[in-house]
Design a protein around this motif. Structure first.
Motif, PDB file in Angstrom:
ATOM      1  N   UNK A   2       0.863  -1.171   0.000  1.00 53.54           N
ATOM      2  CA  UNK A   2       0.000   0.000   0.000  1.00 53.54           C
ATOM      3  C   UNK A   2       0.904   1.226   0.000  1.00 53.54           C
ATOM      4  N   UNK A   3       0.737   2.087  -1.018  1.00 53.18           N
ATOM      5  CA  UNK A   3       1.604   3.248  -1.200  1.00 53.18           C
ATOM      6  C   UNK A   3       0.749   4.514  -1.242  1.00 53.18           C
ATOM      7  N   UNK A   4       0.697   5.288  -0.163  1.00 51.33           N
ATOM      8  CA  UNK A   4       0.023   6.586  -0.229  1.00 51.33           C
ATOM      9  C   UNK A   4       0.914   7.585  -0.957  1.00 51.33           C
ATOM     10  N   UNK A   5       0.367   8.286  -1.931  1.00 51.54           N
ATOM     11  CA  UNK A   5       1.185   9.187  -2.745  1.00 51.54           C
ATOM     12  C   UNK A   5       0.459  10.512  -2.893  1.00 51.54           C
ATOM     13  N   UNK A   6       1.042  11.564  -2.314  1.00 50.78           N
ATOM     14  CA  UNK A   6       0.433  12.890  -2.370  1.00 50.78           C
ATOM     15  C   UNK A   6       1.338  13.839  -3.132  1.00 50.78           C
ATOM     16  N   UNK A   7       0.960  14.137  -4.368  1.00 56.60           N
ATOM     17  CA  UNK A   7       1.691  15.067  -5.225  1.00 56.60           C
ATOM     18  C   UNK A   7       3.162  14.686  -5.326  1.00 56.60           C
ATOM     19  N   UNK A   8       3.430  13.393  -5.388  1.00 58.31           N
ATOM     20  CA  UNK A   8       4.807  12.938  -5.564  1.00 58.31           C
ATOM     21  C   UNK A   8       5.288  13.280  -6.964  1.00 58.31           C
ATOM     22  N   UNK A   9       6.580  13.581  -7.076  1.00 53.31           N
ATOM     23  CA  UNK A   9       7.181  13.782  -8.390  1.00 53.31           C
ATOM     24  C   UNK A   9       7.002  12.487  -9.179  1.00 53.31           C
ATOM     25  N   UNK A  10       6.296  12.514 -10.320  1.00 54.79           N
ATOM     26  CA  UNK A  10       6.023  11.264 -11.054  1.00 54.79           C
ATOM     27  C   UNK A  10       7.282  10.501 -11.432  1.00 54.79           C
ATOM     28  N   UNK A  11       8.381  11.207 -11.730  1.00 57.98           N
ATOM     29  CA  UNK A  11       9.618  10.512 -12.086  1.00 57.98           C
ATOM     30  C   UNK A  11      10.143   9.699 -10.905  1.00 57.98           C
ATOM     31  N   UNK A  12      10.061  10.272  -9.709  1.00 58.68           N
ATOM     32  CA  UNK A  12      10.512   9.549  -8.520  1.00 58.68           C
ATOM     33  C   UNK A  12       9.601   8.357  -8.247  1.00 58.68           C
ATOM     34  N   UNK A  13       8.296   8.578  -8.331  1.00 60.91           N
ATOM     35  CA  UNK A  13       7.345   7.490  -8.083  1.00 60.91           C
ATOM     36  C   UNK A  13       7.560   6.334  -9.060  1.00 60.91           C
ATOM     37  N   UNK A  14       7.760   6.635 -10.324  1.00 66.20           N
ATOM     38  CA  UNK A  14       7.937   5.572 -11.317  1.00 66.20           C
ATOM     39  C   UNK A  14       9.252   4.826 -11.098  1.00 66.20           C
ATOM     40  N   UNK A  15      10.317   5.542 -10.693  1.00 60.45           N
ATOM     41  CA  UNK A  15      11.576   4.863 -10.395  1.00 60.45           C
ATOM     42  C   UNK A  15      11.408   3.900  -9.230  1.00 60.45           C
ATOM     43  N   UNK A  16      10.735   4.355  -8.185  1.00 61.82           N
ATOM     44  CA  UNK A  16      10.514   3.491  -7.024  1.00 61.82           C
ATOM     45  C   UNK A  16       9.614   2.315  -7.397  1.00 61.82           C
ATOM     46  N   UNK A  17       8.604   2.587  -8.187  1.00 58.78           N
ATOM     47  CA  UNK A  17       7.684   1.519  -8.600  1.00 58.78           C
ATOM     48  C   UNK A  17       8.427   0.394  -9.313  1.00 58.78           C
ATOM     49  N   UNK A  18       9.403   0.742 -10.134  1.00 69.42           N
ATOM     50  CA  UNK A  18      10.175  -0.295 -10.820  1.00 69.42           C
ATOM     51  C   UNK A  18      10.905  -1.185  -9.823  1.00 69.42           C
ATOM     52  N   UNK A  19      11.436  -0.593  -8.757  1.00 65.86           N
ATOM     53  CA  UNK A  19      12.161  -1.398  -7.763  1.00 65.86           C
ATOM     54  C   UNK A  19      11.207  -2.337  -7.023  1.00 65.86           C
ATOM     55  N   UNK A  20       9.933  -1.932  -6.844  1.00 68.98           N
ATOM     56  CA  UNK A  20       8.950  -2.791  -6.184  1.00 68.98           C
ATOM     57  C   UNK A  20       8.520  -3.913  -7.121  1.00 68.98           C
ATOM     58  N   UNK A  21       8.240  -3.569  -8.365  1.00 72.84           N
ATOM     59  CA  UNK A  21       7.767  -4.580  -9.331  1.00 72.84           C
ATOM     60  C   UNK A  21       8.801  -5.673  -9.551  1.00 72.84           C
ATOM     61  N   UNK A  22      10.078  -5.296  -9.514  1.00 74.05           N
ATOM     62  CA  UNK A  22      11.143  -6.279  -9.741  1.00 74.05           C
ATOM     63  C   UNK A  22      11.123  -7.412  -8.717  1.00 74.05           C
ATOM     64  N   UNK A  23      10.536  -7.150  -7.532  1.00 77.73           N
ATOM     65  CA  UNK A  23      10.519  -8.169  -6.482  1.00 77.73           C
ATOM     66  C   UNK A  23       9.201  -8.942  -6.445  1.00 77.73           C
ATOM     67  N   UNK A  24       8.307  -8.639  -7.369  1.00 81.09           N
ATOM     68  CA  UNK A  24       7.087  -9.401  -7.628  1.00 81.09           C
ATOM     69  C   UNK A  24       6.166  -9.546  -6.419  1.00 81.09           C
ATOM     70  N   UNK A  25       5.736  -8.437  -5.820  1.00 81.74           N
ATOM     71  CA  UNK A  25       4.709  -8.542  -4.780  1.00 81.74           C
ATOM     72  C   UNK A  25       3.382  -8.964  -5.401  1.00 81.74           C
ATOM     73  N   UNK A  26       2.499  -9.515  -4.592  1.00 83.70           N
ATOM     74  CA  UNK A  26       1.207  -9.984  -5.090  1.00 83.70           C
ATOM     75  C   UNK A  26       0.379  -8.838  -5.651  1.00 83.70           C
TER      76      UNK A  26
END
Length: 379
Positions: A2-26
């Motif tokens: 669960x990731x609460x995101x309030x006006x996050x810089x989209x570039x930062x959010x997408x970079x972090x998202x890639x690191x999460x997806x790589x570990x294959x959470x449900x």
């Protein structure tokens, strides 16, 4: 997740998202503010069935957490900030302590992303290491980490659901609490009879401010949160039911202005000899004490011994004016470093970073070869 995101810089959010997806959470549930349309569109364009972006009218971070947690279906919840990326192995390692049915929450090992890009990020990383290489493991070994940091906090869903309403609707002296969600949820889980532990092999990297003003704002917010959280734990009687090491640490945090004030006062008025030798001896004593406390950090980054004078001054500054100000204004609610009319936190947007992360040496100490951060991550 669960990731609460309030006006996050989209570039930062997408970079972090890639690191999460790589570990294959449900599942990855990203609760965006209704104005964060660009981030929503970029996430939706990935076409990843594991990732669910939601547009939601944020009423503080707690409201977004509540929406995401109720939607999640998995037994284990990873509550992660939108500017926090994961190092390889975090997802697997963070789940290991839950083999013990009495563990309700797991703290992860944390550091500063691209720590060498600002002197204030280096300072923050030193202070983070002081916490996560010393204090938190000691309290985790006793089963009572008093604040499982929300940068990446891992919970047993069964421990969270019964107390979720108390997280969303906390009031302190008549005012609804906006920040401090991680400390509040930690104590609600501890009060329910669960243990909170630390997993040092689960490592995350978070954005921290690159300016002094944003650094101070962040420390004021954290100090206010600590006072509200720990005074509530005392008033409710929760503090007296945790192991001794946690009691002592919490009381030390609450009394920091007193202990630091007494120390500095004793030094200045009773021990300082206004001669070159006396002044040198006093400075050496202060630096030696801070160096001993920072030994674990210096073992990782020995060349930062040169930063010791700055660290000593910063610690005194945080312990006295910052914490005193936070104490007298503890019921002033607000985030301070995030605003409705700006993208990203103060001093934490993608433009404050080096576009090629390999040049930042965020986990090492080689010199940064780029002269300035000239472009945004993902640009």
């Amino acid at each position: 997740m669960v990731v609460p995101s309030y006006h996050e810089d989209p570039d930062i959010l997408m970079r972090c998202l890639e690191s999460w997806r790589e570990q294959d959470p449900t599942e990855i549930i990203i609760v965006l503010d209704v104005a964060d349309v660009e981030a929503f569109d970029r996430i939706a364009a990935l076409g990843d069935h594991r990732v669910t972006p939601m547009l939601f009218h944020h009423v503080g971070k707690r409201s977004a957490l509540g929406v995401g947690i109720r939607r999640a279906a998995s037994e284990i919840l990873l509550l992660t900030d939108s500017d926090t990326s994961w190092e390889p192995g975090l997802l697997v390692n963070a789940q290991k302590p839950f083999a013990d049915p009495f563990v309700g929450a797991v703290s992860t090992q944390q550091n500063v992303y691209q720590r060498t890009t600002s002197v204030w990020r280096r300072v923050a990383d030193w202070l983070v290491n002081l916490r996560y290489l010393n204090y938190v493991p000691a309290m985790g070994a006793a089963g009572a980490v008093p604040c499982v940091s929300g940068r990446t906090a891992v919970y047993r869903r069964a421990a969270v659901l019964p107390v979720l309403g108390s997280l969303e609707n906390e009031f302190f002296l008549g005012k609804r609490c906006i920040s401090g969600d991680d400390g509040r949820l930690t104590w609600l889980v501890l009060a329910s009879g669960y243990k909170t532990v630390h997993q040092s092999s689960a490592k995350a990297l978070s954005m921290f401010p690159d300016t002094f003003s944003a650094f101070v704002k962040q420390r004021v917010r954290w100090s206010r949160n600590s006072y509200r959280c720990y005074l509530t734990a005392i008033a409710k009687g929760w503090l007296w039911r945790v192991p001794f090491v946690t009691k002592v640490t919490v009381l030390q945090i609450l009394l920091t202005p007193v202990t630091m004030g007494l120390t500095i006062g004793y030094l200045l008025f009773s021990r300082l000899d206004l001669t070159p030798l006396g002044i040198a001896a006093t400075a050496a004593w202060l630096l030696l004490g801070r160096g001993i406390r920072g030994y674990a950090h210096l073992a990782k980054h020995p060349q930062e011994i040169l930063m010791l004078p700055l660290i000593a001054l910063v610690v005194v500054f945080i312990a006295l004016p910052v914490k005193l100000f936070a104490f007298v204004t503890m019921n002033k609610q607000g985030w301070l470093t995030r605003h409705a009319d700006t993208v990203g936190g103060d001093g934490q947007s993608a433009r404050t970073l080096i576009a090629d992360p390999s040049l930042a040496f965020h986990n090492g100490d080689a010199p940064v070869t780029a002269s300035a951060p000239t472009s945004a991550v993902g640009a």
